[in-house]
Motif scaffolding. Structure first.
Motif, PDB file in Angstrom:
ATOM      1  N   ALA A 102     -44.997  71.470 -68.897  1.00  0.00           N
ATOM      2  CA  ALA A 102     -45.348  72.119 -70.168  1.00  0.00           C
ATOM      3  C   ALA A 102     -45.505  73.616 -69.943  1.00  0.00           C
TER       4      ALA A 102
ATOM      5  N   CYS B 254     -50.519  68.676 -67.364  1.00  0.00           N
ATOM      6  CA  CYS B 254     -49.425  68.972 -68.293  1.00  0.00           C
ATOM      7  C   CYS B 254     -48.640  70.193 -67.824  1.00  0.00           C
TER       8      CYS B 254
ATOM      9  N   ILE C 165     -43.531  64.280 -70.543  1.00  0.00           N
ATOM     10  CA  ILE C 165     -43.374  65.730 -70.685  1.00  0.00           C
ATOM     11  C   ILE C 165     -41.970  66.153 -70.277  1.00  0.00           C
TER      12      ILE C 165
ATOM     13  N   VAL D  42     -48.064  71.612 -75.263  1.00  0.00           N
ATOM     14  CA  VAL D  42     -48.624  70.280 -75.473  1.00  0.00           C
ATOM     15  C   VAL D  42     -49.987  70.384 -76.142  1.00  0.00           C
TER      16      VAL D  42
END
Length: 239
Positions: free
Chosen positions: A37, A32, A230, A6
């Motif tokens: 991620a 994230c 995500i 990301v």
């Protein structure tokens, strides 16, 4: 399954627009990771209009996934920043000064000698190197001659052509991937990939290792929430 890295530049842009530390870039990066991620990408530029150089030091000290630093290796300050932080990966991008966003890959034929020096420098520090390239056979073959570990395919042309004729839009990227695979180069990709076009791209590119996505993902998160977004993106890579 390709990894999702990301790009958090847009979070930094929002923070910088008001000063202070809201949103908290470090917290967003950690969230994230927590939401799925497998990497964090930053692209610092000389004017620090989004990612600040200090951000890179702060991120390196806390994130547990791969840190990918993108940028223009013609800038000595960028080189020093990468060497000081030793990220998992550095992605070499031929940005010009003041450029809003990346819009072309390296001419790896013309700049091959220079790129060899940069690749050797970063690899000597234990950093994996990726070179940003257009999906052109000559550029990929010349990239391999630099000694780079990976290439990152610049996907703006694919994204622009996807709605009109996705088969035509993906064709040069499939050929590029076959060339890279034959040469033993790892394949990353990025620029304008989104929830609409990502799955088709990921399912079409053999041995795709990583995609770096920022603008579209952060824009989607405004409506869908960061965690949900995500997870939606990572599902598109489950091919």
């Amino acid at each position: 399954m390709a990894k999702l890295s990301v790009n958090i530049n847009k979070i930094a842009t929002l923070r910088n627009s008001r000063g202070g530390n809201n949103p908290d870039l470090i917290k967003v990066a950690l969230d994230c990771e927590r939401f799925g991620a497998e990497g964090i990408t930053v692209h610092p530029r000389p004017d620090e209009r989004h990612i600040r150089y200090q951000d890179v030091f702060d991120l390196k000290s806390v994130i547990s996934t791969e840190l990918n630093i993108e940028g223009n290796c013609r800038e000595q300050k960028f080189i020093d920043l990468v060497l000081a932080n030793a990220p998992a990966q550095v992605t070499l991008v031929p940005d010009s000064e003041g450029q809003i966003t990346s819009n072309h890959g390296w001419d790896t034929v013309t700049h091959q000698t220079y790129l060899k020096e940069m690749v050797s420098l970063f690899q000597g520090a234990g950093i994996r190197v990726s070179i940003f390239v257009d999906p052109v056979r000559d550029m990929i073959e010349a990239a391999q001659q630099t000694g780079t570990d990976r290439i990152e395919l610049y996907t703006e042309a694919y994204a622009a052509g996807y709605k009109g004729d996705k088969v035509k839009a993906i064709a040069p990227y499939i050929q590029a991937a076959h060339t890279a695979n034959k040469l033993g180069l790892g394949i990353n990709a990025g620029h304008d990939l989104d929830l609409e076009n990502l799955k088709y791209f990921a399912s079409s590119i053999p041995n795709l290792l990583e995609v770096s996505i920022g603008h579209a993902l952060i824009s989607d998160a405004i409506y869908l929430g960061l965690e949900n977004t995500i997870q939606l993106y990572t599902r598109q890579l489950s091919v």
